[in-house]
Design a protein around this motif. Structure first.
Motif, mmCIF file in Angstrom:
data_model
loop_
_atom_site.group_PDB
_atom_site.id
_atom_site.type_symbol
_atom_site.label_atom_id
_atom_site.label_comp_id
_atom_site.label_asym_id
_atom_site.label_seq_id
_atom_site.Cartn_x
_atom_site.Cartn_y
_atom_site.Cartn_z
ATOM 1 N N LEU A 198 0.817 -1.219 0.000
ATOM 2 C CA LEU A 198 0.000 0.000 0.000
ATOM 3 C C LEU A 198 0.852 1.272 0.000
ATOM 4 N N PRO A 199 1.824 1.439 0.912
ATOM 5 C CA PRO A 199 2.651 2.661 0.838
ATOM 6 C C PRO A 199 3.477 2.735 -0.441
ATOM 7 N N GLU A 200 3.938 1.589 -0.953
ATOM 8 C CA GLU A 200 4.743 1.591 -2.176
ATOM 9 C C GLU A 200 3.948 2.136 -3.360
ATOM 10 N N LEU A 201 2.636 1.920 -3.365
ATOM 11 C CA LEU A 201 1.808 2.399 -4.465
ATOM 12 C C LEU A 201 1.602 3.914 -4.417
ATOM 13 N N LEU A 202 1.628 4.505 -3.236
ATOM 14 C CA LEU A 202 1.228 5.906 -3.080
ATOM 15 C C LEU A 202 2.389 6.884 -3.052
ATOM 16 N N VAL A 203 3.552 6.444 -2.641
ATOM 17 C CA VAL A 203 4.711 7.345 -2.519
ATOM 18 C C VAL A 203 5.572 7.209 -3.774
ATOM 19 N N PRO A 204 6.008 8.300 -4.394
ATOM 20 C CA PRO A 204 5.891 9.708 -3.944
ATOM 21 C C PRO A 204 4.807 10.507 -4.664
ATOM 22 N N GLU A 205 4.078 9.890 -5.620
ATOM 23 C CA GLU A 205 3.170 10.677 -6.459
ATOM 24 C C GLU A 205 1.999 11.238 -5.673
ATOM 25 N N PRO A 261 0.980 23.626 10.722
ATOM 26 C CA PRO A 261 0.094 24.000 9.614
ATOM 27 C C PRO A 261 0.699 23.775 8.234
ATOM 28 N N ASP A 262 2.021 23.643 8.119
ATOM 29 C CA ASP A 262 2.629 23.427 6.813
ATOM 30 C C ASP A 262 2.813 21.947 6.487
ATOM 31 N N ARG A 263 2.254 21.080 7.289
ATOM 32 C CA ARG A 263 2.382 19.640 7.059
ATOM 33 C C ARG A 263 0.998 18.997 7.027
ATOM 34 N N PRO A 264 0.220 19.171 5.948
ATOM 35 C CA PRO A 264 -1.125 18.574 5.887
ATOM 36 C C PRO A 264 -1.034 17.053 5.953
ATOM 37 N N LEU A 265 -1.925 16.449 6.740
ATOM 38 C CA LEU A 265 -1.996 14.996 6.879
ATOM 39 C C LEU A 265 -3.392 14.517 6.536
ATOM 40 N N LEU A 266 -3.458 13.310 5.962
ATOM 41 C CA LEU A 266 -4.721 12.654 5.673
ATOM 42 C C LEU A 266 -4.669 11.262 6.294
ATOM 43 N N CYS A 267 -5.564 11.007 7.234
ATOM 44 C CA CYS A 267 -5.578 9.730 7.957
ATOM 45 C C CYS A 267 -6.790 8.924 7.498
ATOM 46 N N LEU A 268 -6.526 7.765 6.902
ATOM 47 C CA LEU A 268 -7.576 6.940 6.307
ATOM 48 C C LEU A 268 -7.700 5.634 7.072
ATOM 49 N N PRO A 269 -8.860 5.373 7.700
ATOM 50 C CA PRO A 269 -9.050 4.093 8.398
ATOM 51 C C PRO A 269 -9.148 2.944 7.407
ATOM 52 N N LEU A 270 -8.593 1.806 7.757
ATOM 53 C CA LEU A 270 -8.583 0.616 6.903
ATOM 54 C C LEU A 270 -9.388 -0.481 7.576
ATOM 55 N N GLY A 271 -10.250 -1.127 6.808
ATOM 56 C CA GLY A 271 -11.055 -2.221 7.349
ATOM 57 C C GLY A 271 -12.489 -2.081 6.891
ATOM 58 N N ALA A 272 -13.053 -3.183 6.365
ATOM 59 C CA ALA A 272 -14.417 -3.119 5.845
ATOM 60 C C ALA A 272 -15.446 -3.256 6.965
ATOM 61 N N LEU A 279 -4.048 4.386 7.716
ATOM 62 C CA LEU A 279 -3.020 4.795 6.768
ATOM 63 C C LEU A 279 -2.908 6.316 6.834
ATOM 64 N N THR A 280 -1.750 6.816 7.222
ATOM 65 C CA THR A 280 -1.527 8.255 7.364
ATOM 66 C C THR A 280 -0.633 8.729 6.231
ATOM 67 N N LEU A 281 -1.130 9.706 5.473
ATOM 68 C CA LEU A 281 -0.416 10.228 4.310
ATOM 69 C C LEU A 281 -0.053 11.685 4.537
ATOM 70 N N ALA A 282 1.170 12.037 4.204
ATOM 71 C CA ALA A 282 1.580 13.444 4.189
ATOM 72 C C ALA A 282 1.427 13.967 2.771
ATOM 73 N N ALA A 283 0.862 15.169 2.630
ATOM 74 C CA ALA A 283 0.575 15.716 1.307
ATOM 75 C C ALA A 283 1.856 15.849 0.487
ATOM 76 N N PRO A 284 1.797 15.536 -0.810
ATOM 77 C CA PRO A 284 2.992 15.684 -1.651
ATOM 78 C C PRO A 284 3.368 17.138 -1.905
ATOM 79 N N GLY A 285 2.414 18.053 -1.713
ATOM 80 C CA GLY A 285 2.667 19.485 -1.874
ATOM 81 C C GLY A 285 2.187 20.233 -0.653
ATOM 82 N N ASP A 286 1.665 21.449 -0.891
ATOM 83 C CA ASP A 286 1.201 22.253 0.238
ATOM 84 C C ASP A 286 -0.206 21.884 0.678
#
Length: 555
Positions: A198-205, A261-272, A279-286
């Motif tokens: 999962l992380p390999e698919l999302l980083v760095p794009e 404030p300069d480090r946007p995070l997106l936290c996505l719960p996993l599990g049906a 899964l916690t993602l740091a934004a690739p940009g601002d």
């Protein structure tokens, strides 16, 4: 009298007036248009005034061929002009015949009315053309405005089309990635493999970096991500922490104080069904793009389903394997017969359950060696295998031979499990007898190795599979098996591969039995391992494997 050429002396204003009037009448008689006469006479009058101011002048008038009239004024400032007259020209002589001064003055304005009418007409014409020009200018301005508006509208349409194409291309790119990523996640039933991919698919794009935190992990999420990660795990809702709240659809916003404030995070719960991790993602940009966020939410949902399926598969596999191993027999120690067995579950896939071996003595002292394979896999196949094993032992206790036992099993399976089939081979060894009696139901042929190393495949046509919906009575076969001989019973998982047919696998097993060394002949367990090594050189197999070796001894 008329003459072709006359010269008049202009010494006073009266002379000039009479000369002008005389020329006016002469031009009128010659048919010269009033407008042309007025223009000529106006020019002549101006020249005569300048000539009088210089002390007088001579005026020569000459009628030439073709109605050409030449008028020349001498003096300090000579002047000359030529007119073409429509009618013949008669040049009068100078003198009093030119008329009185009063008449000359009246004749000077003879063409004024005509000239004024012509000027009025010209002014009307000019006014008309000026109005037409004004209207044309207005039309040109209106047309220019319309063209500008059309060009602006076309630019707007082109901009809208470019934007629509860009949005469509972005949507296509996101959908393509989502499909490929989902296929990669669903291709595995390994829980750890999914979490690694999962992380390999999302980083760095799509993320600067990605972290996975599992709910059953005793460690808490690290540092600034703790608040957002724990909130997502507790609520089961995606959480966004960043300086731009409210811009991501389907996501709850945490206070900006939850992190820098300069480090946007997106936290996505996993599990049906239940949250297994975050899964916690740091934004690739601002910031996170809204369209990309929608794709990430869907990917997280699919990843949760893949994780749930993997967990269920692993639990199902573990139960099936535990049940399978619990029903495998501890081989008995009997006189005149050595036994060794191996069971290997499938290395991948849900192909566990259904293969078994068994060995037990009968009331008459003989020993039955059994190998079998139930179609299908998983928990149900393991349960049916246990029922067959129990029924087979019950039929054997009644003193039935291999063929009779298979016939009874076939009848039972055909009536109780009409959609389930099985293969089976049974060999009976009697102490003191250098032979083996065997029967098979759709099972791969046994392989025998004699005391001298000769190998043969017992290729007698086996009976149909157990449970096939037709009545069938199995037959027994007898093979000489002197002391020191080895009989190999096995399931198809040992000899069958996707890249080659089962016959090639049987030949390889026969060659491996012929290649057994002296040490393998002494220790039957070592012989079992020696056979498995060349058969499983790739270490990957899609099916269970059972191997049962039976070696006759002198007793």
């Amino acid at each position: 009298m008329t003459a072709a050429s006359e010269k008049w002396t202009i010494a006073s204003a009266a002379d000039a007036a009479r000369a002008r009037a005389l020329l006016a009448r002469m031009l009128a008689d010659a048919g010269v248009p009033a407008f042309d006469r007025a223009r000529f006479l106006a020019g002549l009058g101006a020249r005569l005034r300048r000539g009088l101011g210089a002390g007088g002048a001579d005026l020569a008038v000459t009628a030439g061929p073709g109605g050409r009239l030449r008028v020349a004024l001498g003096g300090p400032e000579p002047w000359e002009d030529t007119l073409v007259c429509p009618l013949p020209v008669t040049v009068p002589p100078p003198g009093p015949g030119g008329g009185t001064l009063a008449e000359a003055l009246l004749d000077a304005d003879a063409d004024a009315e005509t000239l004024l009418a012509r000027l009025t007409e010209t002014e009307e014409l000019l006014r008309f053309h000026r109005e037409e020009l004004h209207q044309t200018n207005q039309g040109v301005l209106a047309l220019h405005a319309e063209l500008e508006a059309a060009a602006r509208a076309q630019r707007d349409l082109l901009d809208a089309e470019r934007a629509a194409r860009a949005e469509a291309e972005n949507a296509r790119r996101l959908l393509t990635f989502l499909a490929n990523a989902s296929a990669a996640l669903n291709a595995s039933l390994d829980h750890e493999d999914i979490l690694r991919r999962l992380p390999e698919l999302l980083v760095p794009e799509y993320a600067r970096h990605a972290d996975l935190w599992l709910v059953d992990d005793e460690r808490t999420p690290p540092g600034e991500r703790a608040a957002a990660t724990v909130t997502a795990a507790r609520t089961g809702r995606p959480q966004h922490a960043g300086p731009h709240p409210g811009e991501l659809p389907g996501v709850d916003d945490l206070p900006a104080s939850a992190l820098s404030p300069d480090r946007p995070l997106l936290c996505l719960p996993l599990g049906a069904r239940t949250v297994q991790g975050v899964l916690t993602l740091a934004a690739p940009g601002d910031r996170f793009d809204p369209d990309t966020t929608v794709m990430l939410l869907e990917l997280a949902r699919r990843a949760g389903i893949a994780l749930d399926n993997a967990r269920q598969y692993e639990q199902h596999r573990d139960v099936a394997e535990a049940l399978q191993r619990a029903q495998l027999t501890e081989l008995p120690a009997t006189r005149g017969l050595d036994l060794a067995a191996r069971y290997l579950p499938a290395t991948h896939g849900l192909n566990i359950g259904g293969d078994w071996y068994d060995a037990f003595p009968q009331p008459d002292g003989s020993v039955l060696a059994v190998i079998g394979d139930v179609t299908g896999h998983g928990l149900r196949a393991a349960v049916i295998m246990g029922q067959l094993r129990t029924a087979l032992r019950a039929y054997a206790v009644e003193g039935n031979g291999p063929a009779r036992i298979l016939t009874l099993l076939h009848r039972m399976l055909r009536h109780q499990q009409p959609e389930l089939y099985a293969t089976c081979a049974i060999a009976r060894f009697t102490p003191g007898e250098p032979k083996v009696v065997w029967a098979a139901a759709g099972h791969p042929p046994a392989i025998a190795r004699g005391p001298g190393g000769e190998v043969r495949v017992l290729e007698t046509r086996p009976g149909i599979m157990l449970g096939v919906p037709v009545p069938f009575i199995y037959e027994e076969h007898t093979v000489e098996l002197p002391a020191g001989s080895t009989l190999a019973l096995y399931t198809d998982g040992l000899v069958e591969r996707r890249s080659a047919g089962i016959d090639a696998g049987i030949d390889r097993l026969a060659q491996a039995m012929g290649a057994l060394g002296a040490a393998d002949l002494v220790d039957l367990d070592a012989a079992a391992d020696a056979l498995l090594k060349p058969m499983l050189h790739d270490s990957e197999h899609d099916d269970d494997i059972c191997l049962l070796l039976c070696r006759t001894t002198l007793g």
